[in-house]
Design an enzyme around this catalytic site. Structure first.
Site, short mmCIF file in Angstrom:
data_model
loop_
_atom_site.label_atom_id
_atom_site.label_comp_id
_atom_site.label_asym_id
_atom_site.label_seq_id
_atom_site.Cartn_x
_atom_site.Cartn_y
_atom_site.Cartn_z
CB CYS A 111 -14.09 -0.43 -0.18
SG CYS A 111 -13.60 1.27 0.24
CG ASP B 225 -14.22 4.92 -0.34
OD1 ASP B 225 -14.27 4.59 0.86
OD2 ASP B 225 -13.14 5.08 -0.96
NE ARG C 199 -3.95 0.31 1.68
CZ ARG C 199 -5.14 0.09 2.22
NH1 ARG C 199 -5.45 0.63 3.38
NH2 ARG C 199 -6.02 -0.68 1.62
CG HIS D 210 -8.23 -0.28 -3.12
ND1 HIS D 210 -7.37 -1.34 -2.93
CD2 HIS D 210 -8.88 -0.11 -1.93
CE1 HIS D 210 -7.50 -1.79 -1.67
NE2 HIS D 210 -8.41 -1.05 -1.05
NE ARG E 290 -9.96 -6.27 -0.49
CZ ARG E 290 -9.19 -5.29 0.01
NH1 ARG E 290 -9.71 -4.39 0.81
NH2 ARG E 290 -7.91 -5.17 -0.34
CD GLN F 275 -12.57 -2.96 -1.38
OE1 GLN F 275 -11.80 -2.92 -0.44
NE2 GLN F 275 -13.73 -3.59 -1.31
N1 CP Z 1 -11.09 -1.54 2.02
C1 CP Z 1 -9.82 -1.52 2.45
O1 CP Z 1 -8.86 -1.53 1.69
O2 CP Z 1 -9.71 -1.54 3.80
P1 CP Z 1 -8.38 -1.35 4.64
O3 CP Z 1 -7.94 0.08 4.47
O4 CP Z 1 -8.79 -1.64 6.05
O5 CP Z 1 -7.34 -2.30 4.13
N1 NVA Z 2 -10.61 5.87 -0.65
C1 NVA Z 2 -10.17 5.31 0.62
C2 NVA Z 2 -10.19 3.82 0.53
C3 NVA Z 2 -9.78 3.12 1.80
C4 NVA Z 2 -9.80 1.63 1.67
C5 NVA Z 2 -8.79 5.84 0.97
O1 NVA Z 2 -7.95 5.98 0.08
O2 NVA Z 2 -8.55 6.13 2.14
#
Ligand code: CP
Ligand code: NVA
Length: 295
Positions: free
Chosen positions: A248, A211, A102, A129, A276, A132
């Site tokens: 998500c 989201d 990430r 993402h 997931r 996801q």
């Molecule tokens: N949806 C998602 O990616 O959740 P996390 O940020 O908890 O990994």
């Molecule tokens: N759009 C959100 C998704 C988290 C899983 C972020 O980037 O924080």
């Protein structure tokens, strides 16, 4: 031998993504008797932002299928100091079999992948993402019987998750409509339908999805313009009778969605979160096929 990265959904051919999803369903069916596909294989994970679902699902996916995973804290490894991305990628390639990151900076992920001899998996960047969205595709298939021809309506911000939905829409042949405040229309990919009219977007939708309005790193943002795009019971009422609500997670309670909708029978958010795990298994299996994993 080509390295199988999983970074940009748009670069995949549709059949490969469909095959990964098919395997995800098969692996879910073997939830309590998981095949030991990853015996002897290791995954390294790095995060520059928080994570619950991505971290847990990858770690448990490796463990359940007989493999091993490790978390490399970005503040502990040499990458944050003087060691380059290239050296880091080349060294990691000698120790583990895949890397899941990430990383806010998408270009840095691409750079790392360029120098890695092992698969690099996108666990979320500021612009996408994909893992996801694979779990989301799986969830829609489970709940609605398929994706082709479905209307998926998105509300609120245009972010990394929205972009991955747009990328997926051409692969899985669904209609994607994003209802966004006017000033965000310029941010949106030309490949999707954009409107400022939330009611019109929700009309006849099969999936209502949102989201957070404040993605990680955007703290302090003003929310006024987003309230007309909150998913509430009135908006859900515009959708098809069997429409589902997706998110998500994490949810910013109760901004982008009301508690009533998030906890309603139409909400599939916890199945989506569970998926997931199954989707990660299938993504890992595809990435690791060159390492001898049977898909
Ligand atoms: N949806 C998602 O990616 O959740 P996390 O940020 O908890 O990994
Ligand atoms: N759009 C959100 C998704 C988290 C899983 C972020 O980037 O924080």
């Amino acid at each position: 031998m080509s390295v199988r990265h999983f970074i940009n959904l748009g670069e995949f051919d549709a059949q490969t993504l469909k095959d990964i999803l098919k395997n995800a369903h098969a692996l879910k069916a073997q939830k309590y008797n998981p095949p030991q596909l990853f015996k002897g294989l290791s995954l390294a994970m790095m995060f520059d932002k928080r994570s619950t679902r991505t971290r847990m699902s990858f770690e448990i996916a490796m463990k359940q299928l007989g493999g091993h995973s490790m978390i490399l804290n970005k503040d502990d490894i040499q990458l944050g100091g003087s060691e380059s991305l290239e050296s880091t990628a080349r060294v990691m390639s000698r120790f583990v079999d895949a890397i899941m990151l990430r990383l806010s900076n998408h270009d840095m992920m691409e750079q790392l992948a360029k120098h890695a001899d092992i698969p690099v998996i996108n666990g979320m960047t500021d612009i996408s993402h994909p893992c996801q969205i694979m779990a989301d595709m799986m969830t829609i298939e489970e709940k609605l019987g398929g994706l082709e021809g479905k209307k998926i309506a998105w509300f609120g911000d245009y972010n990394n998750v929205t972009q991955s939905f747009v990328d997926a829409s051409t692969k899985f042949d669904f209609e994607f409509v994003a209802a966004l405040p006017e000033d965000l229309h310029g941010n949106a990919d030309k490949g999707c339908t954009i409107t400022a009219d939330a009611t019109a977007a929700a009309s006849n939708a099969d999936v209502i999805v949102t989201d957070t309005w404040v993605s990680m790193g955007q703290e302090g943002k003003t929310l006024d313009k987003f309230w007309p795009y909150q998913v509430n019971a009135d908006l859900m009422a515009q959708a098809n009778d069997n429409a589902i609500f997706m998110h998500c997670m994490p949810i910013h309670e109760w901004e982008e969605v009301t508690e009533e909708v998030a906890k309603s029978p139409e909400s599939v958010i916890f199945d989506e979160a569970e998926n997931r795990l199954h989707a990660q298994k299938a993504i890992l299996a595809w990435c690791l096929e060159e390492a001898g994993v049977e898909v």
